[in-house]
Structures are given as C-alpha cells and as structure tokens.
Design a protein around this motif. Structure first.
Motif, short mmCIF file in Angstrom:
data_model
loop_
_atom_site.label_atom_id
_atom_site.label_comp_id
_atom_site.label_asym_id
_atom_site.label_seq_id
_atom_site.Cartn_x
_atom_site.Cartn_y
_atom_site.Cartn_z
N TYR A 121 6.14 -8.99 5.96
CA TYR A 121 6.56 -7.59 5.93
C TYR A 121 8.02 -7.45 6.34
O TYR A 121 8.79 -6.69 5.74
CB TYR A 121 5.66 -6.79 6.87
N GLN A 132 9.69 -6.20 3.03
CA GLN A 132 9.77 -4.75 3.04
C GLN A 132 10.99 -4.23 3.81
O GLN A 132 11.67 -3.31 3.35
CB GLN A 132 8.49 -4.17 3.66
N ASP A 168 9.46 2.94 7.11
CA ASP A 168 10.24 1.71 7.16
C ASP A 168 11.22 1.72 8.32
O ASP A 168 12.21 1.00 8.33
CB ASP A 168 11.00 1.51 5.84
#
Length: 488
Positions: A34, A38, A97
């Motif tokens: 992640y 991301q 995020d």
C-alpha cells in the motif's frame, strides 16, 4: 484413558486469537505494498515505516502487561486492545490517502496490540490451576489458532485489496478483529472466576486525578505519541532507551544470582542469536515482499497471484512441519542439553541460510529470464518457515528450565523484546541495502547480492556454532579420558 476436556472459556480465547492474527497479518501483508503502490513511497521510506511499526508493536506489550497486572485485569485489557485494533483498521479502511491518517491508524493499532498481545496468554493461564495437566494442551491450541488466522489473512485480505481496493482489504482485517471480539464477549459467563478490574485502585487519587482519569489521559496521549514517532522516524530512539533498561535488568539478575550466571549467559547468547535469526525472517514483510512484487512472475493459469498471498507460505510451512515438533521433544539421549540446544539453533539457521541462498539463485534466474520463478520463491519461503520451529520453541524451553522464581517471566519478556522489537527494527536497517531509486536490472541485481550475502553470513554463523560444539565435545572427551593424578 480419556483425555480431560479443556475449560469452556478456552474456545472463546481461541476464537479471538484466530481473528486477531487474521487482522494483524492481513494488514501486515498489505502495508508495504500500500505504501509503495498507493501512497507513492519509495522503497527506502516504505521499509523504514514498516520496520518502525513492526518494532513498536513488540514494545507496547510491556506497558500493556503492567496495566493488566495492576489495574485492568487480563480480560478487560484484551477487550480494550481488541477495540483499539478494530478502530485502527477502520481508520485504515477509510478512503483517504492522507499520510497523517495512516500514521494515526498504525499508532492506534500499536496501542491496541500492547494491551492484547501478552494479556491473551495470561488470560489463558488463569483458566488452569498451577498443576493442571491441561495447561500445555491449551497453549498448543492457542498457538495453532494463531497460525490458522495468519494463513487465511493474507489470502482473504490480499484478494479483497486486489479485487475491490486497498481500503477494502484493510477494512476486512478490521471486520475480522470485530467478529473475534463479539465472539469473545458472548462467552463472558465463562470468565467470571478470572481477575477483573481493580476498582479501588482505579478510584485512588494520585496527583489530583483518580487513576482512571490518568488512564483516559494516557489513552488520548499514547496514539499521538506513537504517531509522532512514526512520522518522524524516531522509533529507534525509544527502542534504544527500552533496551538500555532491559540490559540493566539482565545485569542485575546476574549479580543477584551468581550460581546461575553460566546458564544466564547462555540465555543471553540465545537472545543474540535469536535476534539475528528474526532479522532475517522479518525480511518476509519488507524486502522479500517488494522483490516478489517487482520481479516474480506471479501468473498461474492466466491468474495473477496477489503479492500479499505469499505471506501465507510461512504459516503453512510451520503448520505442516509437525514432524519437527515431535523431534524437538524426544529424550535428550547422550548429548548434553546445552549442546543439543545449540545444535537445534544451528539447524534452524542453516535452513534460513539455505532459504536465502535459494532466493539469491532465483534472483540470478530473474536477471537472465527477466522474471524470477514463483515456485522457487515458495520453496525458499517454506524453508524459512520451517526454520522457525528450531529457534523460538527451543529458546523459550531453555528459559523456562531456569529454576529462578520471579525471573523467568522477565527473561521471557526481554527475549520477545530482542527477537521482536529489536529484530524488526534491525531488519529495516538491513533491508535498506536492497533499495534503488528505480525498478531496473540494477535493482534485481541488488536483491540477488543482498539475498546471497544474507545466506552466506547465516551459514557462516552455523559453521562457527558447529565448530564450537565440536571443540567443546573434544575437550570434554579429553577431560574424561585423563588419568587421575597420583596422590602423595
């Protein structure tokens, strides 16, 4: 003869243990992927954060155990820890995020893990009388339950993340923890005889506030504190302070028990060797996971296997290696206990070194054929998982053999600190050697060189241990064969 049945309460403990492992290892399998996919962290930053988080979750159980012993009781501490871990995973599961929310979520999980990890075992111990023969079977059941959760978690959370998004994978880990908590709470009637909250101690006023008030302050401050540690990469400083105190405790134990000093030095050497082993084993969540993600051909029957699923290989190997456990409990025979312990450690390190050499060979293959082999990757990880059976169970058994009241628990905690917190932090430092600014042929060569060096150094330690064992055996045999000196 009929085997006596276990207390009913154990099944609720086993259930929450399965789901706690599910949540922890599910999130752990996704975290570094992640961060790199991301959030756009480079490998170096991702490894640093991952290792800081992994080390801190092994520091907080010291404080969690202290709170349970003096104020909360084991059952309340477990419930509070499970609630905090659920909350942390929910924060991770929110579609955001923001790095701040990431650090805050990890900090909350660290606090929850501190209350849960050591106290779930202590709660299980409360179910048995000191001489109850069912105790060993109960702890074996708890250990097996953890492995079930750690096998299922990377598969379920990895597939959820690939099919529906990262936050669904994290949320699934949180849902698992909440399910475990609900099952545990449904069995509260079976825990009536266990120690509860110390209400008089909580009501006692200290420094203008009752103790429960200070607990609330700590509950608010602790996540902020760990968030700052993670954000600024200060975990190593906290770990250094804790290790200084741990070293002082070991020194005091040695000074107070000179008759046990030789056995204590052996425990210290086992701690150091175990730390080395776990520095290598914890590469699975960082450098090895990144290598799989970047360079391994993960296509099987036209399906791309998620990188997170490879985190299950280790637990499967441990579960499938029951034959090794039978070997571990065989009678000692003619070999002295200390030598037998070090032979097992040497064998475990040899398996770990062999696993790294297999990964190095796979990386070389990847250089030649553009992609590394998934089969060789699984074989190497399985070898490393099998190696675990010859390290921690052996060391813990040796620590518990010490006939030193009031010391065994302390040494067990320090061993877990060394092989958990210290090893995870050092694993991140070591893994930095694999990082490159871009994913390229140079990077896969760096991985190959790194795996090869890890394997060579580990096998070198094995040779050194075996050489010392041989020399000691020879000296012992020579001493036995020496003729007695005539008396005047």
């Amino acid at each position: 003869m009929k085997t006596p049945s276990q207390p009913r309460a154990i099944y609720y403990i086993v259930a929450i243990q399965i789901w706690e492992y599910f949540s922890f290892y599910g999130m752990r399998a996704l975290l570094i992927l992640y961060l790199t996919h991301q959030l756009g962290f480079d490998d170096s930053h991702a490894i640093s954060l991952f290792s800081a988080y992994a080390s801190l979750v092994y520091v907080t159980p010291i404080l969690g155990g202290w709170l349970a012993d003096r104020l909360l009781g084991n059952r309340t501490a477990v419930i509070a820890g499970a609630l905090l871990m659920t909350l942390g995973h929910v924060v991770l599961g929110v579609e955001s995020d923001s790095t701040w929310s990431l650090y805050a979520a990890l900090a909350i999980i660290i606090c929850g893990y501190g209350l849960f990890k050591s106290n779930i075992s202590c709660l299980l111990g409360e179910l048995y009388a000191p001489d109850d023969s069912r105790r060993d079977g109960g702890f074996s059941l708890l250990y097996a339950a953890g492995n079930v959760g750690s096998i299922a978690a990377p598969i379920a959370c990895g597939l959820a993340a690939q099919w529906y998004g990262w936050h669904v994978g994290f949320a699934l880990a949180g849902v698992g923890m909440f399910i475990g908590l609900l099952i545990f709470l449904s069995g509260r009637q079976h825990f009536r005889h266990t120690r509860g909250v110390d209400k008089p101690a909580l009501r006692a006023v200290k420094f203008a506030l009752p103790t429960w008030g200070w607990l609330l302050v700590m509950l608010c401050v602790a996540p902020v504190f760990f968030t700052l540690l993670l954000e600024n990469d200060w975990a190593g400083y906290l770990l250094a302070v804790v290790c200084v105190f741990a070293a002082q405790m070991v020194a005091r134990i040695m000074m107070r028990n000179p008759e046990h000093r030789r056995a204590l030095w052996q425990i210290v050497l086992l701690m150091l060797t175990g730390t080395l082993f776990w520095v290598l084993a914890q590469q699975g969540g960082s450098s090895i996971s990144l290598f799989i993600d970047h360079f391994v051909n993960r296509h099987l029957l036209d399906i791309e296997v998620p990188t997170a699923l490879f985190q299950s290989v280790n637990a499967v190997a441990v579960m499938a290696a029951g034959v090794a456990l039978a070997w571990l409990v065989r009678p000692e025979g003619s070999v002295r206990s200390a030598l037998r312990v070090w032979l097992k450690f040497a064998f475990g390190l040899a398996l770990m070194g062999g696993g790294f050499m297999l990964l190095a060979l796979n990386a070389r293959r990847g250089e030649l054929h553009d992609q590394a082999s998934m089969g060789m990757m699984v074989a190497g990880l399985a070898l490393m998982g099998f190696a675990e059976l010859f390290i921690d169970p052996v060391a813990m058994a040796q620590i518990t053999r010490l006939n030193m009241p009031g010391v065994t628990g302390v040494l067990t905690g320090i061993y877990m600190l060394a092989t958990g917190a210290v090893a995870n932090w050092l694993a991140g430092v070591v893994a930095q050697r694999t990082t490159e600014s871009q994913i390229s042929e140079t990077a896969i060569a760096a991985y190959g060189h790194f795996f090869s060096q890890m394997g060579e150094w580990t096998l070198g330690v094995v040779v050194a241990i075996v050489a010392v064992i041989i020399v000691r055996r020879m000296l012992s045999s020579t001493a036995v064969c020496l003729p007695e000196t005539p008396q005047d």
